[in-house]
Scaffold this motif. Structure first.
Motif, PDB file in Angstrom:
ATOM      1  N   VAL A 255       6.412  70.890 -27.481  1.00 15.17           N
ATOM      2  CA  VAL A 255       7.135  71.561 -26.410  1.00 15.17           C
ATOM      3  C   VAL A 255       7.381  73.029 -26.736  1.00 15.17           C
ATOM      4  O   VAL A 255       7.303  73.895 -25.855  1.00 15.17           O
ATOM      5  CB  VAL A 255       8.472  70.839 -26.101  1.00 15.17           C
ATOM      6  CG1 VAL A 255       9.319  71.644 -25.116  1.00 15.17           C
ATOM      7  CG2 VAL A 255       8.194  69.452 -25.533  1.00 15.17           C
ATOM      8  N   ILE A 256       7.673  73.330 -27.993  1.00 15.90           N
ATOM      9  CA  ILE A 256       7.826  74.735 -28.391  1.00 15.90           C
ATOM     10  C   ILE A 256       6.543  75.495 -28.086  1.00 15.90           C
ATOM     11  O   ILE A 256       6.557  76.577 -27.498  1.00 15.90           O
ATOM     12  CB  ILE A 256       8.179  74.852 -29.889  1.00 15.90           C
ATOM     13  CG1 ILE A 256       9.610  74.371 -30.136  1.00 15.90           C
ATOM     14  CG2 ILE A 256       8.038  76.304 -30.364  1.00 15.90           C
ATOM     15  CD1 ILE A 256       9.993  74.306 -31.615  1.00 15.90           C
ATOM     16  N   TYR A 257       5.419  74.917 -28.485  1.00 15.53           N
ATOM     17  CA  TYR A 257       4.134  75.582 -28.239  1.00 15.53           C
ATOM     18  C   TYR A 257       3.853  75.731 -26.746  1.00 15.53           C
ATOM     19  O   TYR A 257       3.491  76.820 -26.281  1.00 15.53           O
ATOM     20  CB  TYR A 257       2.998  74.794 -28.891  1.00 15.53           C
ATOM     21  CG  TYR A 257       1.635  75.343 -28.536  1.00 15.53           C
ATOM     22  CD1 TYR A 257       1.100  76.418 -29.240  1.00 15.53           C
ATOM     23  CD2 TYR A 257       0.897  74.812 -27.478  1.00 15.53           C
ATOM     24  CE1 TYR A 257      -0.138  76.948 -28.898  1.00 15.53           C
ATOM     25  CE2 TYR A 257      -0.337  75.333 -27.130  1.00 15.53           C
ATOM     26  CZ  TYR A 257      -0.848  76.400 -27.840  1.00 15.53           C
ATOM     27  OH  TYR A 257      -2.066  76.924 -27.486  1.00 15.53           O
TER      28      TYR A 257
ATOM     29  N   ASP B 205      13.388  69.127 -22.790  1.00 13.03           N
ATOM     30  CA  ASP B 205      11.983  68.767 -22.547  1.00 13.03           C
ATOM     31  C   ASP B 205      11.414  67.976 -23.714  1.00 13.03           C
ATOM     32  O   ASP B 205      10.647  67.024 -23.519  1.00 13.03           O
ATOM     33  CB  ASP B 205      11.145  70.023 -22.310  1.00 13.03           C
ATOM     34  CG  ASP B 205      11.470  70.704 -20.992  1.00 13.03           C
ATOM     35  OD1 ASP B 205      12.118  70.073 -20.136  1.00 13.03           O
ATOM     36  OD2 ASP B 205      11.086  71.878 -20.820  1.00 13.03           O
ATOM     37  N   ALA B 206      11.767  68.373 -24.943  1.00 14.23           N
ATOM     38  CA  ALA B 206      11.284  67.666 -26.121  1.00 14.23           C
ATOM     39  C   ALA B 206      11.827  66.241 -26.161  1.00 14.23           C
ATOM     40  O   ALA B 206      11.105  65.296 -26.509  1.00 14.23           O
ATOM     41  CB  ALA B 206      11.690  68.419 -27.387  1.00 14.23           C
ATOM     42  N   PHE B 207      13.089  66.079 -25.793  1.00 14.04           N
ATOM     43  CA  PHE B 207      13.692  64.747 -25.805  1.00 14.04           C
ATOM     44  C   PHE B 207      13.059  63.855 -24.740  1.00 14.04           C
ATOM     45  O   PHE B 207      12.803  62.664 -24.989  1.00 14.04           O
ATOM     46  CB  PHE B 207      15.197  64.840 -25.583  1.00 14.04           C
ATOM     47  CG  PHE B 207      15.914  63.527 -25.757  1.00 14.04           C
ATOM     48  CD1 PHE B 207      15.995  62.934 -27.006  1.00 14.04           C
ATOM     49  CD2 PHE B 207      16.500  62.878 -24.675  1.00 14.04           C
ATOM     50  CE1 PHE B 207      16.638  61.715 -27.180  1.00 14.04           C
ATOM     51  CE2 PHE B 207      17.145  61.670 -24.838  1.00 14.04           C
ATOM     52  CZ  PHE B 207      17.219  61.081 -26.085  1.00 14.04           C
TER      53      PHE B 207
ATOM     54  N   PRO C 264       8.668  60.671 -34.430  1.00 16.04           N
ATOM     55  CA  PRO C 264       7.858  61.350 -33.407  1.00 16.04           C
ATOM     56  C   PRO C 264       8.585  62.480 -32.681  1.00 16.04           C
ATOM     57  O   PRO C 264       7.925  63.304 -32.027  1.00 16.04           O
ATOM     58  CB  PRO C 264       7.510  60.213 -32.429  1.00 16.04           C
ATOM     59  CG  PRO C 264       7.514  58.993 -33.276  1.00 16.04           C
ATOM     60  CD  PRO C 264       8.642  59.203 -34.249  1.00 16.04           C
ATOM     61  N   PHE C 265       9.906  62.536 -32.803  1.00 14.01           N
ATOM     62  CA  PHE C 265      10.654  63.621 -32.160  1.00 14.01           C
ATOM     63  C   PHE C 265      10.209  64.980 -32.699  1.00 14.01           C
ATOM     64  O   PHE C 265      10.219  65.981 -31.982  1.00 14.01           O
ATOM     65  CB  PHE C 265      12.160  63.423 -32.382  1.00 14.01           C
ATOM     66  CG  PHE C 265      13.014  64.403 -31.620  1.00 14.01           C
ATOM     67  CD1 PHE C 265      12.771  64.690 -30.290  1.00 14.01           C
ATOM     68  CD2 PHE C 265      14.076  65.048 -32.246  1.00 14.01           C
ATOM     69  CE1 PHE C 265      13.562  65.599 -29.587  1.00 14.01           C
ATOM     70  CE2 PHE C 265      14.866  65.959 -31.562  1.00 14.01           C
ATOM     71  CZ  PHE C 265      14.609  66.232 -30.226  1.00 14.01           C
ATOM     72  N   ILE C 266       9.806  65.015 -33.971  1.00 11.74           N
ATOM     73  CA  ILE C 266       9.327  66.264 -34.560  1.00 11.74           C
ATOM     74  C   ILE C 266       8.063  66.734 -33.849  1.00 11.74           C
ATOM     75  O   ILE C 266       7.910  67.919 -33.530  1.00 11.74           O
ATOM     76  CB  ILE C 266       9.051  66.086 -36.066  1.00 11.74           C
ATOM     77  CG1 ILE C 266      10.353  65.806 -36.821  1.00 11.74           C
ATOM     78  CG2 ILE C 266       8.351  67.318 -36.647  1.00 11.74           C
ATOM     79  CD1 ILE C 266      10.163  65.530 -38.291  1.00 11.74           C
TER      80      ILE C 266
ATOM     81  N   TYR D 153       9.712  62.888 -26.021  1.00 13.02           N
ATOM     82  CA  TYR D 153       9.880  61.908 -27.092  1.00 13.02           C
ATOM     83  C   TYR D 153      10.091  60.503 -26.541  1.00 13.02           C
ATOM     84  O   TYR D 153       9.522  59.529 -27.053  1.00 13.02           O
ATOM     85  CB  TYR D 153      11.055  62.311 -27.984  1.00 13.02           C
ATOM     86  CG  TYR D 153      11.599  61.188 -28.826  1.00 13.02           C
ATOM     87  CD1 TYR D 153      10.893  60.707 -29.924  1.00 13.02           C
ATOM     88  CD2 TYR D 153      12.824  60.591 -28.511  1.00 13.02           C
ATOM     89  CE1 TYR D 153      11.380  59.666 -30.683  1.00 13.02           C
ATOM     90  CE2 TYR D 153      13.321  59.552 -29.274  1.00 13.02           C
ATOM     91  CZ  TYR D 153      12.597  59.086 -30.363  1.00 13.02           C
ATOM     92  OH  TYR D 153      13.092  58.045 -31.113  1.00 13.02           O
ATOM     93  N   LYS D 154      10.888  60.372 -25.489  1.00  9.56           N
ATOM     94  CA  LYS D 154      11.166  59.059 -24.910  1.00  9.56           C
ATOM     95  C   LYS D 154       9.890  58.396 -24.393  1.00  9.56           C
ATOM     96  O   LYS D 154       9.785  57.168 -24.373  1.00  9.56           O
ATOM     97  CB  LYS D 154      12.195  59.185 -23.778  1.00  9.56           C
ATOM     98  CG  LYS D 154      13.592  59.523 -24.278  1.00  9.56           C
ATOM     99  CD  LYS D 154      14.647  59.329 -23.205  1.00  9.56           C
ATOM    100  CE  LYS D 154      14.492  60.331 -22.079  1.00  9.56           C
ATOM    101  NZ  LYS D 154      15.584  60.205 -21.075  1.00  9.56           N
ATOM    102  N   LYS D 155       8.919  59.208 -24.005  1.00  8.34           N
ATOM    103  CA  LYS D 155       7.670  58.664 -23.473  1.00  8.34           C
ATOM    104  C   LYS D 155       6.733  58.162 -24.575  1.00  8.34           C
ATOM    105  O   LYS D 155       5.921  57.268 -24.333  1.00  8.34           O
ATOM    106  CB  LYS D 155       6.949  59.727 -22.640  1.00  8.34           C
ATOM    107  CG  LYS D 155       7.670  60.092 -21.344  1.00  8.34           C
ATOM    108  CD  LYS D 155       6.870  61.128 -20.570  1.00  8.34           C
ATOM    109  CE  LYS D 155       7.547  61.481 -19.254  1.00  8.34           C
ATOM    110  NZ  LYS D 155       6.756  62.480 -18.477  1.00  8.34           N
ATOM    111  N   ILE D 156       6.832  58.751 -25.760  1.00 12.28           N
ATOM    112  CA  ILE D 156       5.873  58.396 -26.818  1.00 12.28           C
ATOM    113  C   ILE D 156       6.503  57.646 -27.986  1.00 12.28           C
ATOM    114  O   ILE D 156       5.780  57.182 -28.872  1.00 12.28           O
ATOM    115  CB  ILE D 156       5.170  59.658 -27.363  1.00 12.28           C
ATOM    116  CG1 ILE D 156       6.149  60.522 -28.190  1.00 12.28           C
ATOM    117  CG2 ILE D 156       4.549  60.472 -26.240  1.00 12.28           C
ATOM    118  CD1 ILE D 156       5.480  61.655 -28.952  1.00 12.28           C
ATOM    119  N   ALA D 157       7.822  57.511 -28.007  1.00  9.01           N
ATOM    120  CA  ALA D 157       8.535  56.980 -29.178  1.00  9.01           C
ATOM    121  C   ALA D 157       8.030  55.609 -29.617  1.00  9.01           C
ATOM    122  O   ALA D 157       7.724  55.395 -30.803  1.00  9.01           O
ATOM    123  CB  ALA D 157      10.032  56.928 -28.903  1.00  9.01           C
TER     124      ALA D 157
END
Length: 256
Positions: free
Chosen positions: A241-243, A26-28, A233-235, A31-35
């Motif tokens: 996503v964790i939250y 989900d995080a990846f 931005p992956f961080i 990330y692809k959407k906002i990178a």
């Protein structure tokens, strides 16, 4: 009691489930959407903030640095005088506090990316408004001062390594503080408190995800260094996503 506090009370009592693979995927995807957008923002504003930070560094080191021809030896922290070190540390905390609402906007960008909503330039400064500003700056100041005090104490007794480890540990257990403030509407104290509580419920899984996020974000260094602006931005995606996987976000309340 707001909905977030109700969820957190339940987490405190019953814990939660967190799947490493699902969160990473989900995080990846997020990330692809906002990178691209986030990377361009980091480059543009990074140049501006670097100029500001340079001013703080020069103030911390002193004018002798300039007259000395920018001697690299004088840039080493271990060569700072006590007064220079104090100014340097205070400057670092001030910079962190000033930057914290801006950094928080990347979590909002991750939310908008997940929901396919338009993220405007003005949204980068949305958390410089009350009540978010005081809460975010307050939490950043509290965490930074605690980290600085303990690091200084351990440094004075020549346990710098232990002080450094504790500093990273504090950063780790408070990593969900800002999301709890901007998405959960919590105050500074409760945001820090519940961030620590959440992390201690699943420390190994969350630590693994954070480590992966940091490794992934620094892959960009291989792309002539500038690539790191687009991998960093992956961080933020991972943090978001964790939250959202643990606490959840009320879509209608957060997208305004």
């Amino acid at each position: 009691m707001n909905q977030t506090l109700q969820r957190l009370k339940d987490i405190e009592k019953n814990g939660y489930q967190l799947d490493f693979g699902n969160v990473f995927n989900d995080a990846f995807e997020n990330y692809k959407k906002i990178a691209l957008y986030a990377g361009l923002v980091l480059i543009i504003f990074g140049i501006l903030f670097t100029a500001i930070i340079a001013g703080f560094v020069i103030a911390a080191v002193g004018s002798s640095l300039i007259s000395g021809g920018l001697n690299p030896e004088k840039l080493k922290v271990e060569n700072f005088t006590e007064s220079q070190m104090l100014i340097f540390n205070i400057s670092a905390i001030v910079i962190s506090c000033i930057m914290s609402p801006f950094q928080a906007s990347f979590l909002k960008m991750a939310l908008y990316g997940e929901r396919d909503n338009e993220f405007r330039i003005s949204d980068l400064f949305s958390y410089y408004k009350l009540p978010y500003l005081t809460k975010i700056v307050g939490s950043t100041l509290t965490i930074s001062v605690i980290g600085l005090v303990q690091a200084t104490l351990f440094s004075n007794i020549h346990f710098e390594l232990l002080g450094g480890i504790i500093t990273y540990f504090i950063s780790f257990i408070t990593i969900l503080t800002v999301p709890l403030i901007i998405f959960g509407e919590l105050d500074t104290f409760n945001a820090i408190k519940y961030s620590i509580l959440i992390i201690f419920k699943q420390p190994i899984v969350i630590l693994g995800l954070i480590i992966i996020a940091f490794i992934g974000s620094f892959v960009g260094i291989m792309g002539c260094c500038i690539g790191i602006f687009f991998t960093l931005p992956f961080i933020y995606s991972m943090n978001y996503v964790i939250y959202s996987s643990i606490v959840g976000i009320d879509f209608q309340e957060e997208i305004q």
